[in-house]
Design a protein around this motif. Structure first.
Motif, PDB file in Angstrom:
ATOM      1  N   ILE A  35       0.841  -1.207   0.000  1.00  0.00           N
ATOM      2  CA  ILE A  35       0.000   0.000   0.000  1.00  0.00           C
ATOM      3  C   ILE A  35       0.872   1.251   0.000  1.00  0.00           C
ATOM      4  N   ALA A  36       2.040   1.185   0.646  1.00  0.00           N
ATOM      5  CA  ALA A  36       2.951   2.337   0.639  1.00  0.00           C
ATOM      6  C   ALA A  36       3.444   2.620  -0.778  1.00  0.00           C
ATOM      7  N   GLN A  37       3.812   1.564  -1.499  1.00  0.00           N
ATOM      8  CA  GLN A  37       4.294   1.741  -2.867  1.00  0.00           C
ATOM      9  C   GLN A  37       3.171   2.160  -3.811  1.00  0.00           C
ATOM     10  N   ALA A 163      -5.603  -5.672 -16.213  1.00  0.00           N
ATOM     11  CA  ALA A 163      -5.541  -6.257 -14.878  1.00  0.00           C
ATOM     12  C   ALA A 163      -4.081  -6.492 -14.504  1.00  0.00           C
ATOM     13  N   VAL A 164      -3.699  -6.010 -13.325  1.00  0.00           N
ATOM     14  CA  VAL A 164      -2.340  -6.200 -12.819  1.00  0.00           C
ATOM     15  C   VAL A 164      -2.428  -7.028 -11.545  1.00  0.00           C
ATOM     16  N   ALA A 165      -1.704  -8.148 -11.533  1.00  0.00           N
ATOM     17  CA  ALA A 165      -1.683  -9.051 -10.380  1.00  0.00           C
ATOM     18  C   ALA A 165      -0.475  -8.744  -9.514  1.00  0.00           C
ATOM     19  N   VAL A 166      -0.729  -8.463  -8.250  1.00  0.00           N
ATOM     20  CA  VAL A 166       0.334  -8.165  -7.307  1.00  0.00           C
ATOM     21  C   VAL A 166       0.500  -9.348  -6.361  1.00  0.00           C
ATOM     22  N   ASP A 167       1.749  -9.719  -6.090  1.00  0.00           N
ATOM     23  CA  ASP A 167       2.041 -10.711  -5.062  1.00  0.00           C
ATOM     24  C   ASP A 167       1.299 -12.024  -5.342  1.00  0.00           C
ATOM     25  N   ALA A 168       0.424 -12.439  -4.418  1.00  0.00           N
ATOM     26  CA  ALA A 168      -0.214 -13.755  -4.523  1.00  0.00           C
ATOM     27  C   ALA A 168      -1.586 -13.707  -5.193  1.00  0.00           C
ATOM     28  N   ALA A 169      -1.831 -12.712  -6.011  1.00  0.00           N
ATOM     29  CA  ALA A 169      -3.128 -12.605  -6.700  1.00  0.00           C
ATOM     30  C   ALA A 169      -3.422 -13.872  -7.501  1.00  0.00           C
ATOM     31  N   PHE A 192       5.697  -0.686  -8.271  1.00  0.00           N
ATOM     32  CA  PHE A 192       4.544   0.170  -8.554  1.00  0.00           C
ATOM     33  C   PHE A 192       4.983   1.446  -9.278  1.00  0.00           C
ATOM     34  N   LYS A 193       6.102   2.009  -8.854  1.00  0.00           N
ATOM     35  CA  LYS A 193       6.572   3.249  -9.477  1.00  0.00           C
ATOM     36  C   LYS A 193       6.796   3.047 -10.970  1.00  0.00           C
ATOM     37  N   GLU A 194       7.502   1.975 -11.324  1.00  0.00           N
ATOM     38  CA  GLU A 194       7.775   1.701 -12.736  1.00  0.00           C
ATOM     39  C   GLU A 194       6.488   1.440 -13.509  1.00  0.00           C
ATOM     40  N   MET A 195       5.533   0.776 -12.858  1.00  0.00           N
ATOM     41  CA  MET A 195       4.246   0.520 -13.507  1.00  0.00           C
ATOM     42  C   MET A 195       3.513   1.824 -13.788  1.00  0.00           C
TER      43      MET A 195
END
Length: 230
Positions: A35-37, A163-169, A192-195
């Motif tokens: 959430i911070a990123q 759709a972007v899957a983060v971590d264990a999505a 996240f920054k690069e995205m």
């Protein structure tokens, strides 16, 4: 009596607009670094778009989150009027309701453009999630409605759905939800920054094109922030 669409003032009406919906998972599992990123990425996105004179006139941004509930954090406006609210993570993952809300808001924004004679690009729905939906299951009525909404909306060129899957999505579930021509992308780590930098570059490309022109986008893998399962 004037309609709501007539009363909403569209900034820079002589310019074509690109409605961009950020659909963000803020469920409890996003707490901590993710959430911070994500919050930092939103600030980066605004900064990058604001640097592009044309994109800053043409990109309209809305932010909808889904966690404890589905919330419209920011309704459509020009990028200058967007302030990145600090998001917090809690709750479950009502992804189905969030997607349907996003699609409805896109349609409302298009009606506002039409009522005021503002030309527009094909809108974007850009969803980021680290989990699986908790308000629908494969094959139930909500699931079928959501999948139909996404697939038919994409096919009819009502919007582009990412759709972007983060971590264990749940990649398998996201693949079924996402349009067949645009499979979900898995975020590399917490880039996240690069995205968001890629997203801002993509929006700048679209904004400098002609309406209805096909714009080739940079591959997320080449951009260094995503991987795509084959």
């Amino acid at each position: 009596m004037s309609s709501l669409a007539d009363r909403i003032e569209i900034g820079n009406p002589s310019q074509p607009h690109c409605a961009t919906m950020l659909l963000l998972d803020v469920s409890g599992s996003m707490d901590g670094e993710k959430i911070a990123q994500l919050n930092h990425g939103l600030q980066v996105f605004k900064e990058e778009i604001s640097k592009d004179d044309l994109a800053s006139k043409r990109v309209d941004l809305a932010v909808v989150t889904f966690g404890q509930d589905v919330q419209v954090v920011h309704n459509f406006s020009g990028i200058d009027d967007f302030e990145a609210t600090i998001l917090t993570a809690n709750g479950s993952t009502p992804m189905g309701q969030a997607i349907l809300t996003a699609a409805d808001m896109i349609e409302q924004r298009k009606q506002q453009y039409k009522s005021q004679g503002v030309d527009y690009y094909r809108p974007w729905i850009f969803m980021i999630t680290d989990g699986a939906p908790t308000d629908m299951q494969v094959g139930d009525s909500t699931w079928n409605k959501v999948v139909q909404c996404v697939h038919q909306g994409e096919a009819a060129k009502k919007f582009m759905f990412f759709a972007v899957a983060v971590d264990a999505a749940e990649m398998q579930l996201l693949t079924q939800i996402a349009p067949p021509n645009r499979p979900p992308v898995r975020l590399v780590g917490t880039r996240f920054k690069e995205m968001f930098q890629w997203l801002s570059r993509s929006q700048s490309k679209v904004s400098s094109s002609r309406v209805n022109e096909s714009v080739p986008l940079e591959n997320p893998v080449a951009a260094g922030w995503g991987t795509i399962s084959t």
